[in-house]
Design an enzyme around this catalytic site. Structure first.
Site, mmCIF file in Angstrom:
data_model
loop_
_atom_site.group_PDB
_atom_site.id
_atom_site.type_symbol
_atom_site.label_atom_id
_atom_site.label_comp_id
_atom_site.label_asym_id
_atom_site.label_seq_id
_atom_site.Cartn_x
_atom_site.Cartn_y
_atom_site.Cartn_z
ATOM 1 N N SER A 23 3.798 -1.848 8.921
ATOM 2 C CA SER A 23 2.596 -1.231 9.466
ATOM 3 C C SER A 23 2.994 0.119 10.039
ATOM 4 O O SER A 23 3.698 0.881 9.373
ATOM 5 C CB SER A 23 1.963 -2.157 10.515
ATOM 6 N N HIS A 50 -0.161 -1.976 6.123
ATOM 7 C CA HIS A 50 -1.449 -1.879 6.801
ATOM 8 C C HIS A 50 -1.912 -0.420 6.752
ATOM 9 O O HIS A 50 -1.195 0.480 7.171
ATOM 10 C CB HIS A 50 -1.323 -2.293 8.274
ATOM 11 N N ASP A 143 2.028 -9.820 12.197
ATOM 12 C CA ASP A 143 1.879 -10.098 10.766
ATOM 13 C C ASP A 143 3.246 -10.064 10.090
ATOM 14 O O ASP A 143 4.068 -9.186 10.351
ATOM 15 C CB ASP A 143 0.956 -9.048 10.135
#
Length: 204
Positions: A23, A50, A143
């Protein structure tokens, strides 16, 4: 121990997929890694980042500029081939299917994210077992940790970026604290590791 796991896996099965998730701050790792990977790759490289769903996203183009490997943003039912870099599209979960294709899913967000790294890690573990490697980079939520657990349970190799080298340390640190990762690597070590995986496959 990590070296032994690498040797055991390559003795039993070739690596089919290396799945990289990240991310915030992950591009700081992805770009230098892609720029020096040695083609041809003997496995598929799947990237789940992301990102915002914006028209004409330049990410695939940006990655393509940094590597001689073919890079494509995944479409539903694309066939997964070795030697290619596959990018999860914005706003879709990316799954690996048992027939060797990808599928896209627009169901609810997981860890506030779509695509969710966990979804791709878990599906790759289900399909490839010991033939998958999961790598988790910089990011600001948890995540990827659950997905790394699935990869480890399936016999694959799990890697986290060295948190001290991450722009945002939370994501790799969560994996280290909760998923018992096999390796914790900085960027030069990660490059060397992926090239070693490729060389191990070539030696089979």
């Amino acid at each position: 121990m990590a070296e032994n796991r690498l040797m055991q896996s390559t003795a039993n099965t070739p690596y089919k997929a290396v799945v990289i998730g990240g991310s915030t701050g992950s591009l700081d790792v992805l770009l230098p890694v892609l720029s020096v990977l040695k083609p041809p790759l003997t496995f598929s490289l799947v990237v789940v980042v992301h990102r915002k769903n914006t028209p004409n996203s330049p990410l695939a183009t940006l990655l393509s500029v940094k590597t001689t490997l073919p890079v494509r943003e995944v479409d539903d039912k694309d066939v997964m081939k070795p030697g290619c870099v596959y990018l999860a599209p914005a706003d879709y979960h990316l799954l690996v299917e048992h027939d060797g294709t990808f599928s896209l899913d627009d169901s609810e967000k997981i860890n506030f994210s779509r695509p969710a790294i966990d979804v791709t890690f878990e599906s790759a573990a289900d399909v490839y077992g010991a033939g998958v490697v999961g790598i988790l980079l910089s990011g600001a939520n948890a995540d990827g940790t659950r997905g790394l657990k699935a990869i480890k349970q399936a016999g694959g190799i799990t890697v986290a970026q060295q948190p001290a080298t991450a722009q945002v340390a939370y994501m790799p640190q969560q994996a280290i604290d909760n998923a018992a990762v096999d390796r914790v690597l900085d960027v030069p070590e990660l490059i060397q590791f992926i090239n070693q995986l490729n060389e191990a496959n070539q030696a089979l």
